[in-house]
Write a protein that holds these residues in place. Sequence first.
Motif, PDB file in Angstrom:
ATOM      1  N   PHE A 196       0.858  -1.185   0.000  1.00 20.37           N
ATOM      2  CA  PHE A 196       0.000   0.000   0.000  1.00 20.37           C
ATOM      3  C   PHE A 196       0.898   1.241   0.000  1.00 20.37           C
ATOM      4  CE2 PHE A 196      -2.788  -3.311   1.200  1.00 20.37           C
ATOM      5  CZ  PHE A 196      -4.085  -2.906   0.905  1.00 20.37           C
ATOM      6  N   ARG A 197       0.788   2.059  -1.015  1.00 24.56           N
ATOM      7  CA  ARG A 197       1.697   3.186  -1.200  1.00 24.56           C
ATOM      8  C   ARG A 197       1.079   4.546  -0.865  1.00 24.56           C
ATOM      9  NH1 ARG A 197       4.732  -0.026  -0.450  1.00 24.56           N
ATOM     10  NH2 ARG A 197       5.951  -1.262  -1.899  1.00 24.56           N
ATOM     11  N   ASP A 198      -0.250   4.646  -0.919  1.00 21.63           N
ATOM     12  CA  ASP A 198      -0.920   5.929  -0.728  1.00 21.63           C
ATOM     13  C   ASP A 198      -1.631   5.913   0.617  1.00 21.63           C
ATOM     14  OD1 ASP A 198      -2.287   8.297  -0.860  1.00 21.63           O
ATOM     15  OD2 ASP A 198      -3.316   7.868  -2.744  1.00 21.63           O
ATOM     16  N   GLY A 199      -0.958   6.446   1.650  1.00 23.45           N
ATOM     17  CA  GLY A 199      -1.533   6.386   2.985  1.00 23.45           C
ATOM     18  C   GLY A 199      -1.332   7.640   3.789  1.00 23.45           C
ATOM     19  N   THR A 200      -2.246   7.851   4.732  1.00 27.26           N
ATOM     20  CA  THR A 200      -2.178   8.976   5.659  1.00 27.26           C
ATOM     21  C   THR A 200      -2.357   8.449   7.073  1.00 27.26           C
ATOM     22  OG1 THR A 200      -3.142  10.472   4.021  1.00 27.26           O
ATOM     23  CG2 THR A 200      -3.218  11.169   6.320  1.00 27.26           C
ATOM     24  N   VAL A 201      -1.469   8.863   7.960  1.00 24.71           N
ATOM     25  CA  VAL A 201      -1.567   8.531   9.376  1.00 24.71           C
ATOM     26  C   VAL A 201      -2.133   9.740  10.107  1.00 24.71           C
ATOM     27  CG1 VAL A 201      -0.292   7.945  11.472  1.00 24.71           C
ATOM     28  CG2 VAL A 201       0.331   6.882   9.281  1.00 24.71           C
ATOM     29  N   VAL A 202      -3.212   9.536  10.838  1.00 17.81           N
ATOM     30  CA  VAL A 202      -3.834  10.593  11.630  1.00 17.81           C
ATOM     31  C   VAL A 202      -3.535  10.317  13.095  1.00 17.81           C
ATOM     32  CG1 VAL A 202      -6.020  11.644  12.325  1.00 17.81           C
ATOM     33  CG2 VAL A 202      -5.654  10.967   9.940  1.00 17.81           C
ATOM     34  N   ALA A 203      -2.941  11.301  13.766  1.00 24.50           N
ATOM     35  CA  ALA A 203      -2.599  11.125  15.179  1.00 24.50           C
ATOM     36  C   ALA A 203      -2.591  12.473  15.866  1.00 24.50           C
ATOM     37  CB  ALA A 203      -1.236  10.452  15.321  1.00 24.50           C
ATOM     38  N   ARG A 204      -3.138  12.510  17.076  1.00 20.94           N
ATOM     39  CA  ARG A 204      -3.120  13.752  17.842  1.00 20.94           C
ATOM     40  C   ARG A 204      -1.717  14.100  18.298  1.00 20.94           C
ATOM     41  NH1 ARG A 204      -8.011  12.329  21.896  1.00 20.94           N
ATOM     42  NH2 ARG A 204      -6.965  10.309  21.717  1.00 20.94           N
ATOM     43  N   ASN A 205      -0.910  13.079  18.568  1.00 23.30           N
ATOM     44  CA  ASN A 205       0.492  13.298  18.931  1.00 23.30           C
ATOM     45  C   ASN A 205       1.285  13.500  17.648  1.00 23.30           C
ATOM     46  OD1 ASN A 205       3.272  12.904  19.544  1.00 23.30           O
ATOM     47  ND2 ASN A 205       2.725  11.748  21.384  1.00 23.30           N
ATOM     48  N   GLU A 206       1.586  14.761  17.339  1.00 19.17           N
ATOM     49  CA  GLU A 206       2.224  15.058  16.053  1.00 19.17           C
ATOM     50  C   GLU A 206       3.578  14.385  15.914  1.00 19.17           C
ATOM     51  OE1 GLU A 206       3.716  18.820  13.285  1.00 19.17           O
ATOM     52  OE2 GLU A 206       2.472  19.177  15.054  1.00 19.17           O
ATOM     53  N   ALA A 207       4.385  14.398  16.975  1.00 22.25           N
ATOM     54  CA  ALA A 207       5.718  13.812  16.882  1.00 22.25           C
ATOM     55  C   ALA A 207       5.639  12.326  16.575  1.00 22.25           C
ATOM     56  CB  ALA A 207       6.487  14.052  18.182  1.00 22.25           C
ATOM     57  N   ALA A 208       4.795  11.592  17.313  1.00 24.36           N
ATOM     58  CA  ALA A 208       4.653  10.153  17.081  1.00 24.36           C
ATOM     59  C   ALA A 208       4.022   9.882  15.725  1.00 24.36           C
ATOM     60  CB  ALA A 208       3.825   9.520  18.192  1.00 24.36           C
ATOM     61  N   GLY A 209       3.011  10.681  15.365  1.00 27.84           N
ATOM     62  CA  GLY A 209       2.343  10.488  14.085  1.00 27.84           C
ATOM     63  C   GLY A 209       3.266  10.720  12.912  1.00 27.84           C
ATOM     64  N   ARG A 210       4.037  11.801  12.958  1.00 23.48           N
ATOM     65  CA  ARG A 210       4.979  12.075  11.862  1.00 23.48           C
ATOM     66  C   ARG A 210       6.062  10.999  11.786  1.00 23.48           C
ATOM     67  NH1 ARG A 210       4.835  16.746   9.145  1.00 23.48           N
ATOM     68  NH2 ARG A 210       3.655  18.526   9.997  1.00 23.48           N
TER      69      ARG A 210
END
Length: 274
Positions: free
Chosen positions: A150-164
């Motif tokens: 899977f190449r096209d993905g988005t991670v949504v997370a309130r913790n920006e550091a962990a999410g990024r």
Amino acid sequence: MSTPRRPPIGRDTKLCMSLAGRPGNFGSRFHNHLYEALGLDYVYKAFTTRDLPAAIGGIRALGIRGCAISMPFKEACIPLLDGLAPSAAAIDSVNTIVNDDGLLTGHNTDYAAIAPLLRQYGVPAETPFVARGSGGMGKAVVSALRDAGFRDGTVVARNEAAGRRLAEGCGYRWQAEVTSAPLLVNITPIGMEGGPESRDLAFPEELIEAADYIFDVVHLPPETPLIRRAREMDKVVITGAEVAVLQALEQFRLYTGVTPSPAQVEAAAAFARG
């Protein structure tokens, strides 16, 4: 043919266990049912702890054969182990510890369960996805999506550091708010039985309506609010209960070296949910 009987518990009985912030009954019931069905001299018990180093030391000192690891210990346990199997090393997250004569190795059977389910339900690898969550289970699921193509993905997370960190490490985007995608994946405790958000939907109804596939890794209850609503909308759903069975089966193999039949696994899963 007679059904094997588990030997009476004695000094040679092997102990397996789990460690979780909020212990449940699924693992204990699943594993113990299979020990009985296969006549294996094992017993399984769920625990929690406020002293993780002492608990991990106890696994080593007492010769406990295996331990399932759940939130919030999946990353914190790593420095206490002797090594990591490739499934855990690739994502820095452990959900299973195997004890080989005092040598503790971390594995991740959550990771191993994801790709087979995506294939089973026919989710094409070119499907864009939004995954909500960036904890230990988030690492397993997002890494498995990456490795499944899977190449096209988005991670949504309130913790920006962990999410990024998770998103960029797997070649995806991070953002703070959920958006529309054909595949929606919940990797948060939203909808979890007994939790503060047990009645909540992990995604707004309009995003569920716009999606084709809904994947919720929460396994208690087996039908979360997200899964129930997605079924009502006639979406393809993948449940956390299915993940729980596949990952527990792999744990069982690691602990015992035995592979149950599909019928035995189905019976154990039904018993565990009963």
